[in-house]
Write an enzyme that holds these catalytic residues in place. Sequence first.
Site, mmCIF file in Angstrom:
data_model
loop_
_atom_site.group_PDB
_atom_site.id
_atom_site.type_symbol
_atom_site.label_atom_id
_atom_site.label_comp_id
_atom_site.label_asym_id
_atom_site.label_seq_id
_atom_site.Cartn_x
_atom_site.Cartn_y
_atom_site.Cartn_z
ATOM 1 N N GLU A 47 27.958 12.153 -10.075
ATOM 2 C CA GLU A 47 29.385 12.489 -9.938
ATOM 3 C C GLU A 47 30.126 12.190 -11.229
ATOM 4 O O GLU A 47 30.976 12.968 -11.671
ATOM 5 C CB GLU A 47 30.009 11.678 -8.790
ATOM 6 C CG GLU A 47 29.351 11.867 -7.428
ATOM 7 C CD GLU A 47 28.259 10.833 -7.157
ATOM 8 O OE1 GLU A 47 27.435 10.562 -8.061
ATOM 9 O OE2 GLU A 47 28.234 10.291 -6.038
ATOM 10 N N HIS A 93 25.829 8.004 -13.035
ATOM 11 C CA HIS A 93 25.703 8.700 -11.755
ATOM 12 C C HIS A 93 26.085 10.177 -11.857
ATOM 13 O O HIS A 93 26.874 10.570 -12.731
ATOM 14 C CB HIS A 93 26.560 8.000 -10.695
ATOM 15 C CG HIS A 93 25.979 6.682 -10.253
ATOM 16 N ND1 HIS A 93 26.478 5.957 -9.194
ATOM 17 C CD2 HIS A 93 24.921 5.980 -10.734
ATOM 18 C CE1 HIS A 93 25.750 4.857 -9.034
ATOM 19 N NE2 HIS A 93 24.808 4.840 -9.964
ATOM 20 N N CYS A 124 31.828 5.720 -7.928
ATOM 21 C CA CYS A 124 32.049 7.169 -7.982
ATOM 22 C C CYS A 124 33.208 7.562 -7.081
ATOM 23 O O CYS A 124 34.006 8.434 -7.431
ATOM 24 C CB CYS A 124 30.777 7.918 -7.602
ATOM 25 S SG CYS A 124 29.487 7.787 -8.857
ATOM 26 N N CYS A 162 28.787 6.407 -4.177
ATOM 27 C CA CYS A 162 28.919 4.950 -4.204
ATOM 28 C C CYS A 162 30.387 4.598 -4.450
ATOM 29 O O CYS A 162 31.202 5.471 -4.749
ATOM 30 C CB CYS A 162 28.024 4.353 -5.298
ATOM 31 S SG CYS A 162 28.611 4.615 -6.984
HETATM 32 ZN ZN LIG Z 1 27.860 6.585 -7.865
#
Ligand SMILES: [Zn+2]
Length: 152
Positions: A72, A70, A101, A98
């Site tokens: 982040e 991801h 993260c 999410c």
């Molecule tokens: Zn994420």
Amino acid sequence: MQRISWDQYFMSQSHLLALRSTCQRLMVGATIVRDKRIIAGGYNGSVSGGIHCIDDGCYVIDGHCVRTVHAEINALLQCAKFGVATENAEIYVTHFPCLHCCKSIIQSGIKAVYYAKDYKNHPYAIELFRDAGVSVEKVELEKDTIDLQPNN
Ligand SMILES: [Zn+2]
Ligand SMILES: [Zn+2]
């Protein structure tokens, strides 16, 4: 002439990074900022040198593409890789983070999250951010600031 605000500047950077995403399911960008300086950026994509979703399709398990790191996390790992402190930093993301993260952001000492778009905003993530004292604020990219058009 209107001068671009810091929020719009950093959020624009995240939207620009999102255009580098290699997963067509969702294009996400993240920019880590400390003392009004960009210290790292990331987008969601495969591990370096790996197969891209845009070339081979997504690797979907339980409704999630598991091929990508991801945005982040990629930004945080860039800090880890090059030894840049994230304590008291801020992160600008194109989409609400999410749960995974969210936890990594908290654990890295980041104190503020700015996001442009709501994305399955998980109640537990909201609760974790609140309990950790991480401020969360929606900062939408203003259309007249910069005319970037991410595909989602
Ligand atoms: Zn994420
Ligand atoms: Zn994918």
